[in-house]
Write an enzyme that holds these catalytic residues in place. Structure first.
Site, PDB file in Angstrom:
ATOM      1  N   ASP A   1     -12.828   4.428   1.807  1.00 38.18           N
ATOM      2  CA  ASP A   1     -11.363   4.555   2.017  1.00 38.18           C
ATOM      3  C   ASP A   1     -10.934   5.937   2.019  1.00 38.18           C
ATOM      4  OD1 ASP A   1      -8.465   4.255   1.832  1.00 38.18           O
ATOM      5  OD2 ASP A   1      -8.473   3.523  -0.129  1.00 38.18           O
TER       6      ASP A   1
ATOM      7  N   ASP B   1       0.654  -1.193   0.072  1.00 34.49           N
ATOM      8  CA  ASP B   1      -0.034  -0.068  -0.209  1.00 34.49           C
ATOM      9  C   ASP B   1       0.969   1.358  -0.097  1.00 34.49           C
ATOM     10  OD1 ASP B   1      -1.702   2.106   0.325  1.00 34.49           O
ATOM     11  OD2 ASP B   1      -2.260   1.491   2.535  1.00 34.49           O
TER      12      ASP B   1
ATOM     13  N   GLU C   1      -7.439   0.247  -4.228  1.00 34.61           N
ATOM     14  CA  GLU C   1      -7.430   0.345  -2.871  1.00 34.61           C
ATOM     15  C   GLU C   1      -8.642  -0.289  -2.277  1.00 34.61           C
ATOM     16  OE1 GLU C   1      -6.138   4.167  -1.954  1.00 34.61           O
ATOM     17  OE2 GLU C   1      -3.885   3.838  -2.462  1.00 34.61           O
TER      18      GLU C   1
ATOM     19  N   LYS D   1       2.324  11.022  -3.945  1.00 37.31           N
ATOM     20  CA  LYS D   1       1.026  10.442  -4.462  1.00 37.31           C
ATOM     21  C   LYS D   1       0.186  11.542  -4.972  1.00 37.31           C
ATOM     22  CE  LYS D   1      -2.000   6.648  -3.404  1.00 37.31           C
ATOM     23  NZ  LYS D   1      -2.361   5.749  -2.268  1.00 37.31           N
TER      24      LYS D   1
END
Length: 506
Positions: A197, A9, A174, A70
């Protein structure tokens, strides 16, 4: 020799890695004993630091400490979100041919890095962590990305993994990874499941069907690739900057070291308020010998972030509509991601679903890596608890197509199409005596391409001249198991073709 495949992750603020072996997932602790590693890289005159040491360096050398990649990877410099983030980052971001890059200065020398370079450093650190634990080399991995990541961002993530010497078996969304974790671990997690999420930088909402045979089918997804815990921390930071100016008569906005120290304490305060009613922020000698002290209550924290918290429900409404599912038809709700620990967010979600239970039994920081580790084992040929018939079917998060006459968007693959997939659509020349056809590829839901994301372009030359519409082309869109797009077209009268795999080099 055992061939290991790990699950990663790669998060905005923290990253996590796991391995499935001996019929269970083991989340692997790093060399500091932590089961998650800060997604942070710091550069000094002597060496490069990754993780916890980099976070420490950020307090006294924020300009050479890089994080939040990210939020930058796979984007363009002119993107509104990039311009917004640049205002809050202490490190320098420049434009290089329209793409953002970060700069650092060590030993009197300026160095320039792509976001992929920084992400690759994180992935190398994670790879070494896994290899140390397993006492073996690791080459294969499943890496997770936000479900609402663009094709561009997925390609950039694959590039970072390649730079880190990792063979990516799959790029998995994810929420899908989280659902897989619950499907395998929780026998009662069946039916129509909503996965919420919310991590440090992104929000993903997915509607997923989990069958009695532990198969995972994604029915719809929506999200925001620029909303998460970092935004909540920034709202606290802005409030505290105002306190510093009004209460202590000190304007610290242009003091990067003071801002870095205050930001660090705001982040800690946010975490503590997940289980405390109030927290005191104290910083010794914040600026000009002045100590800073302020109490932040959970009520004030919720007030500062009220609009942001409420906005997390918009993707929930949109994904239900997209999947054509009523909220009363949702059987289970899963919350994952570090920011899902915030009590007010859980409360808002429960209120929206009229008090339905929200499941958080798998550590929210680890659930995605947990699922990625199971997926990695499946891809590597491991039988998961005798559940050899597990199937994972994901979807396209956005419609894909090309520009046609008058800047209109011609959809070739519709949003929520199952992947992998391939679709063909016939198009004709748009002008008289056209000898060159340009194919401009976009993703999005707007009828006009100006409202969508531009992905790339290619041309076919040598078209026989003639009246508008005479020459025909078959345009083929293909998406592989990782969600990576290839577009090709062929002129039917000549057989001349062209194609592009969407990446950063068109």
């Amino acid at each position: 020799m055992t061939s290991y495949a790990i699950g990663i992750d790669l998060g905005t603020t923290h990253s996590c890695v796991g391995i499935y072996q001996f019929d269970k997932v083991e989340i692997i602790a790093n060399d500091h004993g932590s089961r998650t590693t800060p997604s942070c890289v710091a550069f000094t005159d002597e060496k490069v630091f990754v993780g916890e040491p980099a976070m420490d360096i950020a307090l006294y050398d924020p300009e050479n400490t890089i994080y939040d990649m990210k939020r930058l990877i796979g984007r363009r410099y002119a993107d509104e979100s990039v311009q917004s983030d640049i205002k809050t980052w202490p490190f320098n971001v420049i434009s290089d041919n329209g793409f953002p890059k970060v700069t650092i200065n060590t030993n009197g020398t300026k160095q320039i890095f792509k976001p992929e370079d920084i992400s690759a450093m994180m992935l190398r650190k994670i790879k070494i962590t896994a290899e140390t634990y397993l006492e073996s080399s690791v080459e294969k991995a499943v890496i997770t990305v936000p479900a609402y990541f663009t094709d561009y961002q997925r390609q950039a993530t694959l590039e970072a993994a390649k730079m880190a010497d990792l063979d990516v078996l799959r790029i998995v969304n994810e929420p899908t990874a989280a659902a897989l974790a619950y499907a395998v671990i929780k026998e009662d997690m069946r039916g129509t499941v909503l996965v919420y999420d919310l991590g440090g930088g992104t929000l993903d909402i997915s509607i997923i069907t989990i069958t009695d045979t532990h198969c995972v089918f994604v029915k719809g997804t929506h999200g925001n690739t620029h909303l998460g815990g970092e935004d909540f921390s920034n709202n606290i930071l802005e409030y505290m900057i105002g306190i510093c100016k009004n209460k202590y008569k000190k304007d610290i906005r242009n003091n990067k070291r003071a801002i870095a120290r205050l930001r660090h304490q705001c982040e800690n305060a946010k975490k503590k308020l997940s289980f405390a009613d109030e927290v005191t922020i104290f910083i010794d000698c914040l600026i000009d010998g002045t100590d800073f002290k302020e109490t932040l209550t959970s009520a004030k924290f919720n007030d500062l972030n009220y609009d942001a918290f409420k906005s997390t429900l918009e993707p929930v409404k949109k994904v239900l509509k997209s999947a054509q599912i009523d909220k009363y038809d949702v059987d289970k709700i899963i919350m994952v991601g570090g920011s899902s620990r915030i009590p007010k967010l859980k409360n808002l979600l429960q209120q929206f679903f009229d008090g339905k239970e929200v499941h958080t039994s798998i550590n929210p920081d680890e659930a995605i890596a947990y699922g990625a580790s199971i997926y990695a084992a499946i891809c590597n040929g491991v039988n998961i608890r005798d559940k050899s018939n597990i199937i994972i079917e994901d979807i396209t998060p956005m419609s894909l197509g090309i520009q046609i006459k008058d800047e209109m968007f011609s959809v070739i693959i519709k949003k929520n199409a199952s992947i992998p997939c391939s679709f063909v659509k016939r198009h004709r020349t748009a002008h008289d005596n056209q000898t060159v056809a340009a194919f401009l590829v976009y993703e999005g839901e707007s009828a006009n391409v100006r409202g969508n994301n531009f992905l790339g372009k290619f041309r076919i030359h040598g078209i026989p001249p003639g009246p508008e519409g005479q020459e025909e082309f078959d345009v083929i869109f293909s998406i592989d198991i990782n969600g990576v797009l290839k577009v090709s077209a062929i002129n039917l009268s000549t057989g001349i073709d062209g194609s592009i795999i969407i990446d950063r080099n068109f």
